[in-house]
Scaffold this motif. Structure first.
Motif, short mmCIF file in Angstrom:
data_model
loop_
_atom_site.label_atom_id
_atom_site.label_comp_id
_atom_site.label_asym_id
_atom_site.label_seq_id
_atom_site.Cartn_x
_atom_site.Cartn_y
_atom_site.Cartn_z
N THR A 95 0.81 -1.22 0.00
CA THR A 95 0.00 0.00 0.00
C THR A 95 0.85 1.27 0.00
N ASP A 96 2.15 1.13 -0.10
CA ASP A 96 3.06 2.26 -0.23
C ASP A 96 3.28 2.52 -1.72
N PRO A 97 3.08 3.75 -2.21
CA PRO A 97 3.26 4.01 -3.65
C PRO A 97 4.71 3.85 -4.12
N ALA A 98 5.69 4.06 -3.24
CA ALA A 98 7.09 4.11 -3.68
C ALA A 98 7.56 2.85 -4.38
N PRO A 99 7.37 1.64 -3.83
CA PRO A 99 7.86 0.46 -4.55
C PRO A 99 7.19 0.25 -5.90
N PRO A 133 -7.69 11.42 -0.83
CA PRO A 133 -7.06 12.55 -1.52
C PRO A 133 -5.72 12.16 -2.11
N LEU A 134 -5.42 12.70 -3.29
CA LEU A 134 -4.15 12.42 -3.93
C LEU A 134 -3.01 13.05 -3.15
N THR A 135 -1.93 12.30 -2.99
CA THR A 135 -0.72 12.82 -2.39
C THR A 135 0.32 13.04 -3.49
N GLN A 136 1.45 13.60 -3.13
CA GLN A 136 2.53 13.76 -4.10
C GLN A 136 2.96 12.41 -4.66
N ALA A 137 2.99 11.38 -3.79
CA ALA A 137 3.44 10.06 -4.22
C ALA A 137 2.45 9.40 -5.17
#
Length: 338
Positions: A95-99, A133-137
């Motif tokens: 659930t983390d966008p980074a990977p 809400p959309l985040t930067q990631a």
């Protein structure tokens, strides 16, 4: 000065590794930053060893480390291992966008456009909704998906429209991601060449900024009690901090100025006197030295202590007043950040 040459990146990586030994509680973010610098210094085998070291120690963000390891391995000839790691991450559905962004861009960079599009779409489906809400990631995921869809010649969909509207760069997203741009480089028309050079410079500037700044540009924030203790112990710093209110206003003004200049990935790091004194001792310097304050802020950011700025309008203000940001230091922020 930020690292720019391979030797400077390796030197910065070694500094971060040394810092990790002094702050074992922050080992994971420090070694991740060190590995990023080793990759930029073309020491990919050493970066891989750092990723393995992190994965062997029950890390807090295993999926991100595996994604970074996969991208690194593929770059220096270990494609099968990279693909296995990418498959495992997709199956785990973090659930983390980074990977997700790392593995999708790794696939894209190796011309696996269909698989990259699938990754970006899986991530968008998992992590975005009308109630979230959309985040930067997550915006970065939609931007990457937009780019790959343009390369595949797919028509715009709703997520592409969101990416377009969230983009704030000087060149429209559709132009930056236009696959026909490459043909403009072979044009004999000077106007077309100048336009393409402007687009490439804009894109290269964003990419170089991201690569050379793997942790946020952070401003130091002293809570009122900590600042009072600091000035009692080190009165020579009063010139830097005439009052606590002036300090808070300067933090916000500095961040707004950086944002207006085009600097991204901004943050705030909260200081404490014991931490600052320990840092000064580790640097064999006096806490009363004003020049040490910026180094302290940078080190806290490298240790993963930065809080992203700006907060959303309804989030609590970074100054800990308890008020929403829009009613505190974020007043008129929309105008200032425009």
């Amino acid at each position: 000065m930020r690292p720019d040459t391979p030797a400077e990146h390796i030197a910065e990586a070694e500094r971060l590794i040394r810092t990790a030994t002094r702050y074992p509680e922050d080992q994971e973010p420090l070694l991740l930053q060190a590995a990023a610098h080793l990759e930029l210094g073309d020491a990919r085998d050493r970066a891989s060893a750092l990723y393995d070291r992190l994965l062997s120690s029950s890390p807090a963000n295993p999926h991100l480390i595996k994604a970074r390891q996969a991208a690194n391995l593929w770059e220096y000839g270990h494609e099968a291992e990279a693909r296995a790691l990418i498959s495992g991450i997709r199956a785990a559905a973090p659930t983390d966008p980074a990977p997700w962004e790392v593995i999708a861009e790794a696939l894209e960079s190796h011309d696996e456009l269909e698989a990259s599009h699938e990754c970006f779409t899986e991530a968008a489906t998992l992590l975005t909704s009308e109630d979230t809400p959309l985040t930067q990631a997550t915006t970065a995921l939609l931007t990457g998906r937009h780019r790959v869809r343009r390369l595949l010649g797919l028509p715009h969909d709703d997520w592409d429209m969101v990416a377009d509207t969230r983009h704030i760069g000087p060149i429209p997203l559709d132009e930056l991601h236009d696959p026909k741009r490459i043909w403009a480089l072979g044009s004999n028309d000077p106007a077309e060449l100048r336009a393409e050079i402007a687009r490439l410079r804009a894109e290269l500037g964003d990419r170089r900024a991201a690569l050379s700044r793997p942790f946020p540009v952070a401003i130091l924030h002293w809570p009122a009690r900590e600042l009072a203790e600091l000035l009692t112990s080190y009165p020579t710093l009063a010139a830097e901090y005439p009052t606590h209110e002036a300090h808070l206003n300067k933090v916000e003004a500095s961040l707004r100025a950086l944002a207006a200049s085009g600097t991204t990935n901004l943050g705030i790091v909260t200081a404490s006197v014991p931490s600052y004194e320990a840092f000064a001792a580790s640097e064999k310097s006096s806490p009363s030295s004003p020049s040490l304050l910026a180094e302290y802020a940078t080190t806290l950011a490298a240790r993963g202590k930065a809080t992203p700025w700006p907060p959303t309008p309804t989030s609590p203000c970074w100054c800990t007043s308890g008020k929403p940001y829009a009613e505190c230091h974020g007043a008129d922020a929309g105008t200032a950040h425009a």
